[in-house]
Design an enzyme around this catalytic site. Structure first.
Site, mmCIF file in Angstrom:
data_model
loop_
_atom_site.group_PDB
_atom_site.id
_atom_site.type_symbol
_atom_site.label_atom_id
_atom_site.label_comp_id
_atom_site.label_asym_id
_atom_site.label_seq_id
_atom_site.Cartn_x
_atom_site.Cartn_y
_atom_site.Cartn_z
ATOM 1 N N HIS A 1 12.199 -28.445 -62.141
ATOM 2 C CA HIS A 1 12.503 -29.093 -63.420
ATOM 3 C C HIS A 1 13.760 -28.963 -63.930
ATOM 4 O O HIS A 1 14.403 -29.888 -64.051
ATOM 5 C CB HIS A 1 11.540 -28.449 -64.523
ATOM 6 C CG HIS A 1 11.646 -29.140 -65.916
ATOM 7 N ND1 HIS A 1 10.607 -29.997 -66.585
ATOM 8 C CD2 HIS A 1 12.780 -29.128 -66.548
ATOM 9 C CE1 HIS A 1 11.326 -30.175 -67.661
ATOM 10 N NE2 HIS A 1 12.559 -29.631 -67.757
ATOM 11 N N GLU A 2 14.632 -27.859 -63.919
ATOM 12 C CA GLU A 2 15.693 -27.582 -64.311
ATOM 13 C C GLU A 2 16.734 -28.207 -63.267
ATOM 14 O O GLU A 2 17.742 -28.509 -63.837
ATOM 15 C CB GLU A 2 16.032 -26.256 -64.396
ATOM 16 C CG GLU A 2 15.063 -25.235 -65.480
ATOM 17 C CD GLU A 2 15.053 -25.998 -67.002
ATOM 18 O OE1 GLU A 2 16.338 -26.583 -67.233
ATOM 19 O OE2 GLU A 2 14.173 -26.097 -67.564
ATOM 20 N N HIS B 1 17.580 -31.820 -63.527
ATOM 21 C CA HIS B 1 18.603 -32.097 -64.408
ATOM 22 C C HIS B 1 19.715 -32.183 -63.890
ATOM 23 O O HIS B 1 20.707 -32.873 -64.720
ATOM 24 C CB HIS B 1 18.673 -31.007 -65.769
ATOM 25 C CG HIS B 1 17.497 -31.374 -66.679
ATOM 26 N ND1 HIS B 1 17.476 -32.366 -67.472
ATOM 27 C CD2 HIS B 1 16.672 -30.195 -66.924
ATOM 28 C CE1 HIS B 1 16.119 -32.165 -68.082
ATOM 29 N NE2 HIS B 1 15.804 -30.864 -68.089
ATOM 30 N N GLN C 1 21.822 -30.507 -70.542
ATOM 31 C CA GLN C 1 21.312 -30.338 -71.931
ATOM 32 C C GLN C 1 22.031 -29.949 -73.078
ATOM 33 O O GLN C 1 21.814 -30.115 -74.184
ATOM 34 C CB GLN C 1 19.920 -29.592 -71.700
ATOM 35 C CG GLN C 1 19.177 -30.186 -70.850
ATOM 36 C CD GLN C 1 17.555 -29.344 -70.722
ATOM 37 O OE1 GLN C 1 17.761 -28.398 -70.118
ATOM 38 N NE2 GLN C 1 16.917 -29.887 -71.498
ATOM 39 N N GLY D 1 13.727 -22.773 -69.868
ATOM 40 C CA GLY D 1 14.897 -23.243 -69.011
ATOM 41 C C GLY D 1 15.810 -24.065 -69.805
ATOM 42 O O GLY D 1 15.479 -24.928 -70.575
ATOM 43 N N CYS E 1 9.975 -30.706 -72.244
ATOM 44 C CA CYS E 1 11.435 -30.513 -72.126
ATOM 45 C C CYS E 1 12.351 -30.381 -73.297
ATOM 46 O O CYS E 1 11.939 -31.325 -74.312
ATOM 47 C CB CYS E 1 11.987 -31.657 -71.125
ATOM 48 S SG CYS E 1 13.816 -31.680 -70.748
ATOM 49 N N LEU E 2 13.105 -29.458 -73.649
ATOM 50 C CA LEU E 2 13.925 -29.540 -74.725
ATOM 51 C C LEU E 2 14.563 -30.929 -74.979
ATOM 52 O O LEU E 2 14.745 -31.221 -76.268
ATOM 53 C CB LEU E 2 14.974 -28.524 -74.806
ATOM 54 C CG LEU E 2 14.346 -26.940 -74.533
ATOM 55 C CD1 LEU E 2 15.355 -25.931 -74.651
ATOM 56 C CD2 LEU E 2 13.306 -26.577 -75.973
#
Ligand code: NI
Length: 185
Positions: A141-142, A145, A50, A45, A99-100
């Site tokens: 999670h996404e 953000h 991000q 995701g 997480c990226l």
């Protein structure tokens, strides 16, 4: 086009993201760039903050985990202006997350297993649905953000203490990862 990932310490990751309208400039290209960036970094995701944009736009690709979870075969979706309207607090479970934007950090996070979400799809059609399973976790999670939150915010007690030094390493650029990143100046 592959875009650099903004990592922990970048102020955009702590901002409340804005809704977008259908005439948002070059939206199809932006979405394609997000898919390209997600594939390159082997994530499941990616939220627009991000890549440095404080807008409510998320892409999720669960096809990459469909060997383990076959129900998500070909599941690739775009979420525009998503919101979590309700959490079913009756049941929670734990799973390891990464997480990226927080390379190298993997922690077990407890979350509700069912949520009610509203969003627009790529065609700007409205959706209002209850979601469960692994998708509910990834959405939480996404979509976090978009509200300026990252998954380590959910840690408690000792785990939260222990992750602090790793977060400081991220802010200072003391990490390595296999994809392009954009550090705080
Ligand atoms: Ni993330």
């Amino acid at each position: 086009m592959i875009l650099p990932i903004y990592t922990y310490g970048q102020p955009v990751l702590r901002q409340e993201a804005e809704d977008i309208a259908p005439d948002y400039p070059e939206l199809p290209e932006l979405i394609q760039n997000m898919w390209d960036t997600l594939a390159r970094s082997e994530g499941i995701g990616l939220a627009a903050p991000q890549i440095g944009l404080s807008i409510r736009l998320v892409v999720i690709d669960l096809d990459v985990i469909s060997e383990d979870l076959p129900e998500y075969k070909d599941y690739r979706r775009v979420f525009i202006n998503p919101y979590i309207e309700e959490y079913d607090e009756n049941e929670t479970d734990t799973s390891e997350e990464g997480c990226l934007s927080l390379p190298g950090i993997h922690e077990t996070v407890r979350r509700p297993t069912r949520i009610r979400v509203t969003y627009l799809d790529e065609q700007f059609q409205e959706h209002d649905e209850w979601v469960g399973g692994y998708l509910a976790r990834v959405m939480q999670h996404e979509f976090d953000h978009l509200d300026g939150k990252v998954f380590t915010d959910h840690l408690k007690g000792l785990r939260r203490q222990l992750v602090k030094s790793k977060l400081i390493d991220l802010i200072k650029g003391r990490f390595s990862c296999s994809y392009k990143v954009k550090l705080r100046k």
